[in-house]
Design a protein around this motif. Sequence first.
Motif, PDB file in Angstrom:
ATOM      1  N   HIS A  48      31.981  40.398  41.529  1.00 57.35           N
ATOM      2  CA  HIS A  48      33.019  39.987  42.474  1.00 57.35           C
ATOM      3  C   HIS A  48      32.974  38.480  42.692  1.00 57.35           C
ATOM      4  O   HIS A  48      32.029  37.806  42.264  1.00 57.35           O
ATOM      5  CB  HIS A  48      32.801  40.637  43.848  1.00 57.35           C
ATOM      6  CG  HIS A  48      32.925  42.124  43.856  1.00 57.35           C
ATOM      7  ND1 HIS A  48      31.885  42.965  43.532  1.00 57.35           N
ATOM      8  CD2 HIS A  48      33.976  42.931  44.153  1.00 57.35           C
ATOM      9  CE1 HIS A  48      32.291  44.217  43.636  1.00 57.35           C
ATOM     10  NE2 HIS A  48      33.551  44.217  44.013  1.00 57.35           N
ATOM     11  N   HIS A  49      33.981  37.991  43.417  1.00 53.35           N
ATOM     12  CA  HIS A  49      33.998  36.597  43.874  1.00 53.35           C
ATOM     13  C   HIS A  49      34.126  36.664  45.389  1.00 53.35           C
ATOM     14  O   HIS A  49      35.092  37.234  45.904  1.00 53.35           O
ATOM     15  CB  HIS A  49      35.194  35.881  43.255  1.00 53.35           C
ATOM     16  CG  HIS A  49      35.079  34.389  43.240  1.00 53.35           C
ATOM     17  ND1 HIS A  49      34.171  33.720  42.456  1.00 53.35           N
ATOM     18  CD2 HIS A  49      35.767  33.442  43.912  1.00 53.35           C
ATOM     19  CE1 HIS A  49      34.314  32.419  42.641  1.00 53.35           C
ATOM     20  NE2 HIS A  49      35.275  32.223  43.523  1.00 53.35           N
ATOM     21  N   LEU A  50      33.107  36.142  46.079  1.00 53.07           N
ATOM     22  CA  LEU A  50      33.083  36.199  47.542  1.00 53.07           C
ATOM     23  C   LEU A  50      33.671  34.901  48.088  1.00 53.07           C
ATOM     24  O   LEU A  50      33.229  33.819  47.696  1.00 53.07           O
ATOM     25  CB  LEU A  50      31.641  36.366  48.036  1.00 53.07           C
ATOM     26  CG  LEU A  50      31.414  36.351  49.540  1.00 53.07           C
ATOM     27  CD1 LEU A  50      32.124  37.517  50.225  1.00 53.07           C
ATOM     28  CD2 LEU A  50      29.920  36.367  49.856  1.00 53.07           C
ATOM     29  N   LEU A 103      43.295  34.162  40.587  1.00 51.13           N
ATOM     30  CA  LEU A 103      43.193  33.048  41.537  1.00 51.13           C
ATOM     31  C   LEU A 103      42.632  31.802  40.885  1.00 51.13           C
ATOM     32  O   LEU A 103      42.906  30.699  41.304  1.00 51.13           O
ATOM     33  CB  LEU A 103      42.290  33.465  42.705  1.00 51.13           C
ATOM     34  CG  LEU A 103      42.683  32.914  44.072  1.00 51.13           C
ATOM     35  CD1 LEU A 103      44.051  33.463  44.476  1.00 51.13           C
ATOM     36  CD2 LEU A 103      41.652  33.295  45.115  1.00 51.13           C
ATOM     37  N   MET A 104      41.844  32.019  39.817  1.00 51.52           N
ATOM     38  CA  MET A 104      41.199  30.848  39.211  1.00 51.52           C
ATOM     39  C   MET A 104      41.801  30.512  37.853  1.00 51.52           C
ATOM     40  O   MET A 104      41.156  29.920  36.999  1.00 51.52           O
ATOM     41  CB  MET A 104      39.698  31.105  39.121  1.00 51.52           C
ATOM     42  CG  MET A 104      39.102  31.179  40.531  1.00 51.52           C
ATOM     43  SD  MET A 104      37.456  31.812  40.560  1.00 51.52           S
ATOM     44  CE  MET A 104      36.591  30.575  39.660  1.00 51.52           C
ATOM     45  N   LYS A 105      43.078  30.884  37.721  1.00 51.39           N
ATOM     46  CA  LYS A 105      43.788  30.576  36.481  1.00 51.39           C
ATOM     47  C   LYS A 105      43.726  29.076  36.225  1.00 51.39           C
ATOM     48  O   LYS A 105      43.847  28.282  37.148  1.00 51.39           O
ATOM     49  CB  LYS A 105      45.257  31.005  36.630  1.00 51.39           C
ATOM     50  CG  LYS A 105      45.828  31.687  35.405  1.00 51.39           C
ATOM     51  CD  LYS A 105      47.223  32.215  35.691  1.00 51.39           C
ATOM     52  CE  LYS A 105      47.149  33.685  36.105  1.00 51.39           C
ATOM     53  NZ  LYS A 105      48.433  34.160  36.646  1.00 51.39           N
ATOM     54  N   THR A 130      29.242  27.054  46.878  1.00 55.35           N
ATOM     55  CA  THR A 130      30.591  27.566  46.630  1.00 55.35           C
ATOM     56  C   THR A 130      31.511  26.463  46.134  1.00 55.35           C
ATOM     57  O   THR A 130      31.211  25.277  46.269  1.00 55.35           O
ATOM     58  CB  THR A 130      31.203  28.118  47.934  1.00 55.35           C
ATOM     59  OG1 THR A 130      31.280  27.032  48.865  1.00 55.35           O
ATOM     60  CG2 THR A 130      30.394  29.260  48.500  1.00 55.35           C
ATOM     61  N   MET A 131      32.654  26.873  45.606  1.00 54.11           N
ATOM     62  CA  MET A 131      33.690  25.924  45.185  1.00 54.11           C
ATOM     63  C   MET A 131      34.840  26.020  46.178  1.00 54.11           C
ATOM     64  O   MET A 131      35.088  27.075  46.766  1.00 54.11           O
ATOM     65  CB  MET A 131      34.212  26.321  43.799  1.00 54.11           C
ATOM     66  CG  MET A 131      34.951  27.654  43.835  1.00 54.11           C
ATOM     67  SD  MET A 131      35.481  28.228  42.248  1.00 54.11           S
ATOM     68  CE  MET A 131      33.964  28.888  41.624  1.00 54.11           C
ATOM     69  N   GLY A 132      35.522  24.927  46.370  1.00 51.56           N
ATOM     70  CA  GLY A 132      36.699  24.943  47.236  1.00 51.56           C
ATOM     71  C   GLY A 132      37.859  25.563  46.479  1.00 51.56           C
ATOM     72  O   GLY A 132      38.045  25.289  45.301  1.00 51.56           O
ATOM     73  N   MET A 133      38.571  26.455  47.135  1.00 48.61           N
ATOM     74  CA  MET A 133      39.715  27.095  46.495  1.00 48.61           C
ATOM     75  C   MET A 133      40.726  27.556  47.543  1.00 48.61           C
ATOM     76  O   MET A 133      40.422  28.363  48.396  1.00 48.61           O
ATOM     77  CB  MET A 133      39.276  28.285  45.645  1.00 48.61           C
ATOM     78  CG  MET A 133      38.219  29.123  46.311  1.00 48.61           C
ATOM     79  SD  MET A 133      37.494  30.382  45.295  1.00 48.61           S
ATOM     80  CE  MET A 133      38.863  31.287  44.681  1.00 48.61           C
ATOM     81  N   GLN A 134      41.999  27.066  47.444  1.00 51.15           N
ATOM     82  CA  GLN A 134      43.111  27.481  48.275  1.00 51.15           C
ATOM     83  C   GLN A 134      42.743  27.790  49.714  1.00 51.15           C
ATOM     84  O   GLN A 134      42.854  28.921  50.177  1.00 51.15           O
ATOM     85  CB  GLN A 134      43.802  28.726  47.697  1.00 51.15           C
ATOM     86  CG  GLN A 134      44.620  28.411  46.487  1.00 51.15           C
ATOM     87  CD  GLN A 134      44.173  29.195  45.287  1.00 51.15           C
ATOM     88  OE1 GLN A 134      43.374  30.140  45.419  1.00 51.15           O
ATOM     89  NE2 GLN A 134      44.611  28.806  44.129  1.00 51.15           N
TER      90      GLN A 134
HETATM   91 CU    CU Z   1      36.464  30.394  43.361  1.00 56.17          CU
END
Ligand code: CU
Length: 154
Positions: free
Chosen positions: A79-81, A59-61, A113-117
Amino acid sequence: MNTIFKKINLMAALILLTALIHPAIAQDQPDKGLMIAEKTLEGYTLQYRLLNLEERKELMKGMEGMKMHGMSDSPDVTHHLVVYIKGADGKPVTGKIGFNITNPDGTAFKTLTMGMQGGYGADVLFKAKGIYKIRMKAVIASKTMDDEIVYEVK
Ligand SMILES: [Cu+2]
């Protein structure tokens, strides 16, 4: 000749349609990871998903080596929550989201957190067995929302 053109046009239309629909769907329908909690809160729907390291990598490619909120360089990251927050209109919201996690041994781990999709994610360290209390704080359009879930590592 005419039917061939019709077929080509039809094909082109189908490809275009798929290209238009797919990213939107992929973006707004998180399908990665294990869903660990889902609820509605103050008119928002919240879904928490736990990505393993393989899914995180996928997901973080392209973000390797970048420094941002929610990215830990601890070797103990397991993990990544990710929390997906949608408004009453069903659309993902934007804001500032953080986790305050109480580990099974009572110690705390705080992270932004970071914003992602369509969601907000952070690396977490769920190595020890036991119950993790996860408090989420979201500031969305200057409105603060607090939530709490638990996750057990067996
Ligand atoms: Cu992320």
